[in-house]
Design an enzyme around this catalytic site. Structure first.
Site, PDB file in Angstrom:
ATOM      1  CG  ASP A   1       2.252   6.197   2.708  1.00  0.00           C
ATOM      2  OD1 ASP A   1       1.321   5.406   2.981  1.00  0.00           O
ATOM      3  OD2 ASP A   1       3.240   6.367   3.438  1.00  0.00           O
TER       4      ASP A   1
ATOM      5  NE  ARG B   1       7.364   9.982   2.237  1.00  0.00           N
ATOM      6  CZ  ARG B   1       6.104  10.369   2.428  1.00  0.00           C
ATOM      7  NH1 ARG B   1       5.110   9.493   2.351  1.00  0.00           N
ATOM      8  NH2 ARG B   1       5.840  11.631   2.709  1.00  0.00           N
TER       9      ARG B   1
ATOM     10  CE1 TYR C   1       7.970   1.573  -1.643  1.00  0.00           C
ATOM     11  CE2 TYR C   1       8.604  -0.397  -0.414  1.00  0.00           C
ATOM     12  CZ  TYR C   1       7.623   0.462  -0.890  1.00  0.00           C
ATOM     13  OH  TYR C   1       6.314   0.201  -0.610  1.00  0.00           O
TER      14      TYR C   1
ATOM     15  NE  ARG D   1      -3.505  -2.332   2.737  1.00  0.00           N
ATOM     16  CZ  ARG D   1      -4.229  -2.604   3.822  1.00  0.00           C
ATOM     17  NH1 ARG D   1      -4.148  -1.804   4.879  1.00  0.00           N
ATOM     18  NH2 ARG D   1      -5.010  -3.663   3.858  1.00  0.00           N
TER      19      ARG D   1
END
Length: 250
Positions: free
Chosen positions: A52, A197, A111, A50
């Site tokens: 953001d 992040r 990522y 999921r």
């Protein structure tokens, strides 16, 4: 019903994240509505994760069940891509076993976070503009500590409803892909909400000389999100790849 995996790419800026939610447009909703138009029946879609709001994806696998076998996959993809709009691309489809699960079966997720030390109109909205003085060597030294870390509570979004903050990170490093352009690659079996992040934001504090390696290590051990760095802008983050223990040949 036959089950299929989709290989989805999308630009995160126009969406309020992957997950369907009331009142806001999401990637999941966009794909589900397109599938329903194409198949004539509701087709719930389950993604590998999921992302953001604002986060991009180069490869987001997702599965759905179809009322019948898809005969011509090339024609199906062409029609589906015509329906999802310009900010989403369906780059592949493959038939999988009936109990295959895009989220629970994934064994590794990767990522990328992109940073540039120079101004360019081509990367401005797809990477984070940083100072040329940022010490990427120090950031890489700190990043190596993540490989021996198990509990990532210090980098988890506060008040998240998760059963565990344990993750197995297998790769974490900054690489200069061209002069002045850097990418942070991080791979793990799972990620917490906002984790990447927050990790990048804390590494940047090391790169700016505002945080020592010892302080970085102490933050990890504290399990306190309030002590870590800021959450970095979403537009420079990409879900890059997801791997499975079986073949998902698109």
């Amino acid at each position: 019903m036959p089950r299929y995996f989709l290989n989805i790419a999308y630009l995160g800026a126009p969406f309020h994240g992957w997950q369907r939610q009331p009142g806001d447009i999401s990637v999941q909703q966009t794909i589900e509505e397109a599938l329903e138009k194409l198949t004539g029946k509701p087709c719930p879609v389950t993604g590998a994760g999921r992302t953001d709001a604002g986060v991009n994806a180069r490869k987001m696998p997702a599965h759905f069940d179809c009322k019948s076998e898809i005969g011509d996959s090339i024609a199906f993809l062409r029609s589906l891509n015509a329906l999802v709009g310009k900010n989403v691309a369906i780059n592949g489809i493959c038939s999988v076993k009936d109990d295959a699960h895009a989220r629970f079966d994934a064994t590794k997720r990767t990522y990328h976070y992109y940073a540039t030390t120079f101004k360019t109109p081509f990367f401005e909205n797809l990477s984070w503009r940083c100072s040329p003085s940022l010490d990427f060597n120090a950031m890489n030294e700190a990043a190596q500590m993540l490989l021996t870390t198990k509990d990532f509570a210090s980098f988890a979004k506060l008040h998240s409803d998760v059963k565990t903050t344990i993750c197995n990170v297998t790769e974490a490093k900054w690489t200069e892909v061209m002069p002045g352009a850097w990418v942070f690659t991080i791979s793990a079996d799972r990620f917490l909400r906002n984790m990447v992040r927050a990790v990048v934001g804390t590494l940047v504090e090391v790169g700016r000389g505002k945080m020592s390696l010892t302080q970085f290590e102490d933050i990890i051990a504290s399990h306190d999100r309030c002590k870590a760095g800021t959450s970095m802008p979403a537009h420079a983050l990409y879900l890059w790849d997801v791997e499975y223990p079986y073949n998902t040949d698109y």
